[in-house]
Design a protein around this motif. Sequence first.
Motif, PDB file in Angstrom:
ATOM      1  N   LYS A  80       0.843  -1.214   0.000  1.00 35.14           N
ATOM      2  CA  LYS A  80       0.000   0.000   0.000  1.00 35.14           C
ATOM      3  C   LYS A  80       0.870   1.253   0.000  1.00 35.14           C
ATOM      4  O   LYS A  80       0.645   2.200   0.763  1.00 35.14           O
ATOM      5  N   ALA A  81       1.902   1.230  -0.817  1.00 35.07           N
ATOM      6  CA  ALA A  81       2.809   2.385  -0.927  1.00 35.07           C
ATOM      7  C   ALA A  81       3.468   2.338  -2.297  1.00 35.07           C
ATOM      8  O   ALA A  81       3.384   1.315  -3.005  1.00 35.07           O
ATOM      9  N   GLU A  82       4.121   3.417  -2.681  1.00 35.98           N
ATOM     10  CA  GLU A  82       4.839   3.465  -3.959  1.00 35.98           C
ATOM     11  C   GLU A  82       6.281   2.971  -3.754  1.00 35.98           C
ATOM     12  O   GLU A  82       6.959   3.422  -2.814  1.00 35.98           O
ATOM     13  N   PRO A  83       6.754   2.073  -4.618  1.00 37.17           N
ATOM     14  CA  PRO A  83       8.181   1.712  -4.526  1.00 37.17           C
ATOM     15  C   PRO A  83       9.029   2.915  -4.942  1.00 37.17           C
ATOM     16  O   PRO A  83       8.576   3.758  -5.730  1.00 37.17           O
ATOM     17  N   THR A  84      10.246   2.995  -4.436  1.00 33.66           N
ATOM     18  CA  THR A  84      11.125   4.118  -4.809  1.00 33.66           C
ATOM     19  C   THR A  84      12.310   3.669  -5.659  1.00 33.66           C
ATOM     20  O   THR A  84      12.990   4.487  -6.249  1.00 33.66           O
ATOM     21  N   LEU A  85      12.564   2.361  -5.706  1.00 36.35           N
ATOM     22  CA  LEU A  85      13.698   1.847  -6.487  1.00 36.35           C
ATOM     23  C   LEU A  85      13.267   0.632  -7.301  1.00 36.35           C
ATOM     24  O   LEU A  85      12.433  -0.162  -6.844  1.00 36.35           O
ATOM     25  N   LEU A  86      13.864   0.492  -8.478  1.00 37.79           N
ATOM     26  CA  LEU A  86      13.583  -0.690  -9.289  1.00 37.79           C
ATOM     27  C   LEU A  86      14.892  -1.186  -9.907  1.00 37.79           C
ATOM     28  O   LEU A  86      15.565  -0.441 -10.612  1.00 37.79           O
ATOM     29  N   ALA A  87      15.229  -2.437  -9.623  1.00 41.17           N
ATOM     30  CA  ALA A  87      16.450  -3.022 -10.205  1.00 41.17           C
ATOM     31  C   ALA A  87      16.049  -4.154 -11.144  1.00 41.17           C
ATOM     32  O   ALA A  87      14.987  -4.765 -10.983  1.00 41.17           O
ATOM     33  N   ARG A  88      16.908  -4.397 -12.128  1.00 44.94           N
ATOM     34  CA  ARG A  88      16.648  -5.457 -13.112  1.00 44.94           C
ATOM     35  C   ARG A  88      17.949  -6.194 -13.403  1.00 44.94           C
ATOM     36  O   ARG A  88      19.004  -5.570 -13.514  1.00 44.94           O
ATOM     37  N   ALA A  89      17.886  -7.517 -13.505  1.00 50.91           N
ATOM     38  CA  ALA A  89      19.054  -8.296 -13.939  1.00 50.91           C
ATOM     39  C   ALA A  89      18.574  -9.417 -14.856  1.00 50.91           C
ATOM     40  O   ALA A  89      17.660 -10.166 -14.500  1.00 50.91           O
ATOM     41  N   PRO A  90      19.189  -9.526 -16.054  1.00 51.83           N
ATOM     42  CA  PRO A  90      18.743 -10.535 -17.023  1.00 51.83           C
ATOM     43  C   PRO A  90      19.340 -11.918 -16.782  1.00 51.83           C
ATOM     44  O   PRO A  90      20.368 -12.062 -16.122  1.00 51.83           O
ATOM     45  N   GLY A  91      18.703 -12.920 -17.363  1.00 54.74           N
ATOM     46  CA  GLY A  91      19.298 -14.252 -17.465  1.00 54.74           C
ATOM     47  C   GLY A  91      20.313 -14.232 -18.602  1.00 54.74           C
ATOM     48  O   GLY A  91      20.558 -13.201 -19.220  1.00 54.74           O
ATOM     49  N   ARG A  92      20.894 -15.385 -18.882  1.00 57.27           N
ATOM     50  CA  ARG A  92      21.873 -15.439 -19.971  1.00 57.27           C
ATOM     51  C   ARG A  92      21.727 -16.744 -20.734  1.00 57.27           C
ATOM     52  O   ARG A  92      21.245 -17.752 -20.212  1.00 57.27           O
ATOM     53  N   VAL A  93      22.174 -16.688 -21.991  1.00 60.61           N
ATOM     54  CA  VAL A  93      22.322 -17.937 -22.722  1.00 60.61           C
ATOM     55  C   VAL A  93      23.774 -17.974 -23.180  1.00 60.61           C
ATOM     56  O   VAL A  93      24.330 -16.946 -23.560  1.00 60.61           O
ATOM     57  N   ASN A  94      24.378 -19.141 -23.095  1.00 62.09           N
ATOM     58  CA  ASN A  94      25.775 -19.234 -23.520  1.00 62.09           C
ATOM     59  C   ASN A  94      25.825 -19.796 -24.934  1.00 62.09           C
ATOM     60  O   ASN A  94      25.320 -20.884 -25.189  1.00 62.09           O
ATOM     61  N   LEU A  95      26.416 -19.044 -25.858  1.00 61.47           N
ATOM     62  CA  LEU A  95      26.489 -19.525 -27.241  1.00 61.47           C
ATOM     63  C   LEU A  95      27.514 -20.650 -27.363  1.00 61.47           C
ATOM     64  O   LEU A  95      27.271 -21.649 -28.021  1.00 61.47           O
ATOM     65  N   ILE A  96      28.641 -20.469 -26.721  1.00 64.30           N
ATOM     66  CA  ILE A  96      29.674 -21.522 -26.741  1.00 64.30           C
ATOM     67  C   ILE A  96      30.720 -21.213 -25.665  1.00 64.30           C
ATOM     68  O   ILE A  96      30.885 -20.063 -25.258  1.00 64.30           O
ATOM     69  N   GLY A  97      31.415 -22.279 -25.211  1.00 54.58           N
ATOM     70  CA  GLY A  97      32.406 -22.121 -24.143  1.00 54.58           C
ATOM     71  C   GLY A  97      31.793 -22.674 -22.873  1.00 54.58           C
ATOM     72  O   GLY A  97      31.527 -21.952 -21.932  1.00 54.58           O
ATOM     73  N   GLU A  98      31.581 -23.993 -22.849  1.00 53.65           N
ATOM     74  CA  GLU A  98      30.868 -24.586 -21.706  1.00 53.65           C
ATOM     75  C   GLU A  98      31.855 -25.288 -20.779  1.00 53.65           C
ATOM     76  O   GLU A  98      32.696 -26.072 -21.238  1.00 53.65           O
ATOM     77  N   HIS A  99      31.729 -24.961 -19.500  1.00 51.79           N
ATOM     78  CA  HIS A  99      32.593 -25.492 -18.436  1.00 51.79           C
ATOM     79  C   HIS A  99      34.038 -25.021 -18.569  1.00 51.79           C
ATOM     80  O   HIS A  99      34.932 -25.574 -17.937  1.00 51.79           O
ATOM     81  N   THR A 100      34.243 -24.027 -19.403  1.00 55.00           N
ATOM     82  CA  THR A 100      35.590 -23.477 -19.565  1.00 55.00           C
ATOM     83  C   THR A 100      35.867 -22.361 -18.552  1.00 55.00           C
ATOM     84  O   THR A 100      37.024 -22.061 -18.290  1.00 55.00           O
ATOM     85  N   TYR A 125      21.854 -23.062 -38.378  1.00 55.29           N
ATOM     86  CA  TYR A 125      23.302 -23.124 -38.581  1.00 55.29           C
ATOM     87  C   TYR A 125      23.940 -24.139 -37.636  1.00 55.29           C
ATOM     88  O   TYR A 125      24.851 -24.861 -37.996  1.00 55.29           O
ATOM     89  N   GLY A 126      23.417 -24.154 -36.387  1.00 55.83           N
ATOM     90  CA  GLY A 126      23.968 -25.103 -35.430  1.00 55.83           C
ATOM     91  C   GLY A 126      23.243 -25.008 -34.109  1.00 55.83           C
ATOM     92  O   GLY A 126      22.719 -23.948 -33.759  1.00 55.83           O
ATOM     93  N   ALA A 127      23.191 -26.125 -33.394  1.00 56.36           N
ATOM     94  CA  ALA A 127      22.520 -26.150 -32.086  1.00 56.36           C
ATOM     95  C   ALA A 127      23.315 -27.018 -31.144  1.00 56.36           C
ATOM     96  O   ALA A 127      24.009 -27.944 -31.565  1.00 56.36           O
ATOM     97  N   ARG A 128      23.199 -26.725 -29.853  1.00 61.70           N
ATOM     98  CA  ARG A 128      23.915 -27.501 -28.837  1.00 61.70           C
ATOM     99  C   ARG A 128      23.272 -27.261 -27.477  1.00 61.70           C
ATOM    100  O   ARG A 128      22.525 -26.306 -27.287  1.00 61.70           O
ATOM    101  N   MET A 129      23.605 -28.119 -26.519  1.00 63.94           N
ATOM    102  CA  MET A 129      23.180 -27.870 -25.144  1.00 63.94           C
ATOM    103  C   MET A 129      23.850 -26.590 -24.655  1.00 63.94           C
ATOM    104  O   MET A 129      24.921 -26.220 -25.130  1.00 63.94           O
ATOM    105  N   THR A 130      23.224 -25.906 -23.691  1.00 62.07           N
ATOM    106  CA  THR A 130      23.836 -24.697 -23.147  1.00 62.07           C
ATOM    107  C   THR A 130      23.742 -24.726 -21.626  1.00 62.07           C
ATOM    108  O   THR A 130      22.796 -25.302 -21.080  1.00 62.07           O
ATOM    109  N   GLY A 131      24.709 -24.136 -20.959  1.00 64.76           N
ATOM    110  CA  GLY A 131      24.704 -24.125 -19.492  1.00 64.76           C
ATOM    111  C   GLY A 131      25.384 -25.368 -18.943  1.00 64.76           C
ATOM    112  O   GLY A 131      26.106 -26.076 -19.648  1.00 64.76           O
ATOM    113  N   ALA A 132      25.131 -25.645 -17.672  1.00 66.09           N
ATOM    114  CA  ALA A 132      25.853 -26.720 -16.997  1.00 66.09           C
ATOM    115  C   ALA A 132      25.525 -28.111 -17.550  1.00 66.09           C
ATOM    116  O   ALA A 132      26.358 -29.014 -17.499  1.00 66.09           O
ATOM    117  N   GLY A 133      24.299 -28.309 -18.064  1.00 66.90           N
ATOM    118  CA  GLY A 133      23.919 -29.602 -18.635  1.00 66.90           C
ATOM    119  C   GLY A 133      23.002 -30.415 -17.738  1.00 66.90           C
ATOM    120  O   GLY A 133      22.388 -29.867 -16.818  1.00 66.90           O
TER     121      GLY A 133
END
Length: 382
Positions: free
Chosen positions: A16-36, A325-333
Amino acid sequence: MSVRDNVLNKFREHFKAEPTLLARAPGRVNLIGEHTDYNDGFVLPAAIDRAVYVAARPRADWMITLVSVDFKAHASFDVDHLDDPDLPPWSKYPRGALWWLLQEGYDVPGFDAVIGGNIPLGSGLSSSAAVEVVMLELGLMMTGYADMPQVDKALAGVEVEHQFIGMPCGVMDQMASAMGVPGHALLIDCRSLETQEVPMPDGVSIVIMDTAKRRGLVDSEYALRREQCEIASERLGVAALRDATIPQLEGAKNRLEDVLYRRARHIITENTRVLATVAALRTGKLAEAGQLLRQSHISLRDDYQVSCTELDVISEIANAQPGCYGARMTGAGFGGCAVALVENSAVEAFVQAVVPAYTARTGLKPELYVTQACAGSGVEKL
Ligand code: GLA
């Protein structure tokens, strides 16, 4: 309604009040370079157009009330009891960020907040890194340090994982979330922490394919992979596998158990693939970039052994589609998402073909999202 507006509205409704701050953080997708990343190597993620938002208003006392839109729950605690084991598990990531701030000496005040987002949980798109980073953005703003360099916010998030959550992750997820650049992937040198912006070529879309298989095993297997890499680098006499070469590995083959040999081979070849992918993207050679993604999947499946049937099946189906063009698993697996680079004009047909083909083979309903490379985290005064 957008996620941002929904979070703002929920704040007004609940407090029942107005917020004074708003933060945002995105997710990510890894194109390549897994566990490196934890081998001091190279990664190429992008921040995506799915994010976590937190709307907040500081209070005069030391109480913190956190409402989660996604978990339909709230938690109240004071700044001195952030690691109380009776607090709900969903609040652990945001509490971890506050814990980091306090132990570093930042004077975090009490506040009311609503947190919510649209990054699917447990699917390998780094929703937890986004929660850490978004709370760090908020906490730093409340204490007057919002101008801390983005890379340091990311490293703080990594410390939350290591020290508060107990997950020995690398730096990729938090760096992508904090440092993303619209229209670009980010080449990160995980040793120097230098980043280079790599423009996504015109005409290609990033398609995320959620297998609907939630990640299992990931915690124990992840820690085990990390350990195996450390042993392999010791045996090879290098500071980290980033420093090893294939001839060096071949020369040491009889001193390494097969499993260590294969783990090291993945890391060494994957680092080379990341740099080759960057070169291919910079010169618009999409077929070449796609081929490197395909090779990355095979290496993760056979040498690093972090794939699973669902990730193999969806990548195989995707790779067989015209315009992919190409597809692969992404992230930890071990479940979660795969990623594909698809020619813009073929995206619609791609989605329409992959969904039923995958369901026919697995009985699971996948979610496909076409995503944009987006800006990293931030915070605004309302
Ligand atoms: C998880 C970790 C990252 C990285 C990837 C695998 O997302 O949090 O640091 O190691 O797995 O590339």
